[in-house]
Design an enzyme around this catalytic site. Structure first.
Site, PDB file in Angstrom:
ATOM      1  N   GLU A 117      34.137  68.299  86.785  1.00  0.00           N
ATOM      2  CA  GLU A 117      35.307  68.746  87.530  1.00  0.00           C
ATOM      3  C   GLU A 117      36.591  68.270  86.862  1.00  0.00           C
ATOM      4  OE1 GLU A 117      33.611  68.711  92.095  1.00  0.00           O
ATOM      5  OE2 GLU A 117      34.537  66.880  91.311  1.00  0.00           O
ATOM      6  N   CYS A 118      37.507  69.180  86.612  1.00  0.00           N
ATOM      7  CA  CYS A 118      38.852  68.868  86.130  1.00  0.00           C
ATOM      8  C   CYS A 118      38.786  67.923  84.919  1.00  0.00           C
ATOM      9  CB  CYS A 118      39.697  68.289  87.255  1.00  0.00           C
ATOM     10  SG  CYS A 118      41.481  68.381  86.957  1.00  0.00           S
ATOM     11  N   GLY A 119      39.192  66.655  85.065  1.00  0.00           N
ATOM     12  CA  GLY A 119      39.141  65.731  83.937  1.00  0.00           C
ATOM     13  C   GLY A 119      37.745  65.569  83.376  1.00  0.00           C
TER      14      GLY A 119
END
Length: 450
Positions: free
Chosen positions: A331-333
């Site tokens: 997720e994301c980072g």
């Protein structure tokens, strides 16, 4: 279930000081021996870290969009079983967004305490506070807190004109020394602040010095919240007779200053479904534990890229994990760690794991913000997005998210073999069966042939 005093702490806008005031109230009550539970309205990871240190207990989300009303009701009911005081920090302004903090207060009968930054006003303070209190008749504003007043005389001026049913609970003095440092996603993480406990005690001292009213006396305790069978299970509703689709599964979760954007409810759900959750720190040099599935949450890979590269086994273990077709949620980072290269805010290029084709770069302006609903092959999941980076990949998305507030943010979901990757921070209780199917390794892989 016994009634428990509970309040929603809100404001007319962001930046008024909701988090510091909520933390001060929580720390003050805790120091007096009260059992305090704090919740956060809306998607947020950084404020809850501070509030958790203040209250001594994990901070859960109360979000009508991500979790649904019955899920939120169950969380409140669970907290009220053993708490002396419940505080719920709102999001943005009291009436902002759909659903808003006011909607949450109305749904559960939470009295509202309004925080107003008084630094650039005097008697107008009372007009704004009164307007907020009268705007909707389905919520009860029980009091107002003046923040950042300049002097005792200033505090008296802002209190002038307040109606009798809208008391001034406290007038907190302006003090730059009580501010926490910030970075591009908000407050610096509590775990990165060695003096955080001293800071919280200073906030509590400031609150104790000026609070003139015991908040438990200015509004009736919320009515007992009956436990109901939610449409989305919580950890407390999964009993010994419930199915445990993740029984025997070992799920590794990266959890440190680089990978820290984790909702406690997500971990609770994995454990309630029988999984053994194995948390580890890649930036501390820890190896990926032997596991059946892996979750790389969001965080700050651009700040810890050198530490990630210094861990000799991390990228290799990710490669082996994917080669074995074990589920991996990024997720994301966590997703940015998997691309070929990541450029930080200074333009430095960092080689990443190169398991997902693409390049990412940090930028100074916000790239996306908003609630998200996205269709996984197993069903709809809800969550949010908040990032300052951009990413380019040749992979074709298998789904594109929708924003309930008609915002422009509409993140994409990518799949590659056993990998699911997106900028969306998913709230697992929004669709427990979908999460169970993915981490159990029973999800369909027909969509993942990119």
């Amino acid at each position: 279930m016994t009634a428990c005093p509970a309040f929603l702490i809100s404001a007319p806008a962001s930046g008024q000081g909701k988090t510091s005031v909520t933390a001060a109230m929580a720390r003050s009550a805790r120091r007096r021996g009260l059992r305090v539970r704090v919740f956060k309205t809306g998607p947020d990871y950084l404020d809850p870290m501070v509030l958790a240190r203040a209250s001594g207990h994990a901070v859960y989300q109360l979000d009508l969009f991500m979790g649904g009303e019955s899920h939120c009701r169950q969380l409140l009911a669970d907290a009220a079983k053993d708490a002396d005081l419940i505080l719920v920090e709102g999001v943005m302004g009291l009436f902002d967004g759909q659903p808003s903090s006011a909607d949450l207060a109305a749904a559960f009968g939470l009295p509202v305490l309004v925080v107003l930054d008084a630094s650039a006003m005097a008697q107008t303070f009372a007009a704004l506070a009164t307007g907020l209190a009268r705007f909707r008749d389905d919520i009860h504003v029980a009091g107002v807190i003046a923040n950042r007043v300049g002097s005792d005389a200033h505090a008296r001026m802002v209190a002038e004109g307040l109606p009798g049913d809208l008391p001034l609970v406290a007038a907190l003095k302006r003090d730059s020394g009580l501010s926490l440092p910030e970075r591009h996603l908000g407050l610096v993480q509590a775990l990165e602040l060695p003096q955080i406990d001293a800071q919280l005690d200073a906030w509590a001292d400031a609150w104790d010095a000026v609070a003139t009213i015991d908040i438990a006396r200015i509004g009736a305790p919320i009515a007992p919240i009956p436990a109901v069978a939610p449409e989305r299970p919580t950890a407390s509703t999964v009993d010994d007779a419930s199915p445990r689709p993740l029984a025997g599964r070992r799920i590794a979760v990266a959890n440190d200053a680089c990978f820290s954007f984790i909702y406690p409810a997500n971990l609770d759900l994995l454990r309630a479904f029988g999984a053994e959750v194995l948390e580890f720190s890649p930036i501390a040099g820890e190896d990926l534990p032997a596991c059946d599935a892996l979750w790389l949450p969001g965080g700050y890979p651009e700040l810890h890229a050198d530490a990630l590269r210094a861990n000799p086994s991390f990228f290799a273990s990710l490669r082996a994990h994917m080669a074995a077709s074990r589920p991996l949620l990024a997720e994301c980072g966590g997703m940015l760690v998997l691309v070929d290269e990541l450029a930080d805010a200074d333009g430095r290029i960092h080689a990443m794991a190169a398991l997902m084709p693409g390049h990412a770069a940090m930028q100074k302006r916000l790239a996306a913000l908003g609630l998200q609903a996205i269709d996984w092959p197993e069903g709809e999941l809800r969550g949010h997005t908040f990032h300052y980076s951009t990413m380019e990949t040749p992979l074709a998305p298998i789904a594109t998210a929708r924003n309930p507030n008609a915002g422009r943010a509409a993140e994409r979901l990518y799949a590659l073999g056993s990998l699911r990757a997106s900028y969306v921070h998913h709230y697992f209780p929004s669709n427990p069966p979908a999460i169970a199917a993915f981490f159990a390794g029973t999800a369909s892989s027909s969509h993942a042939k990119n």
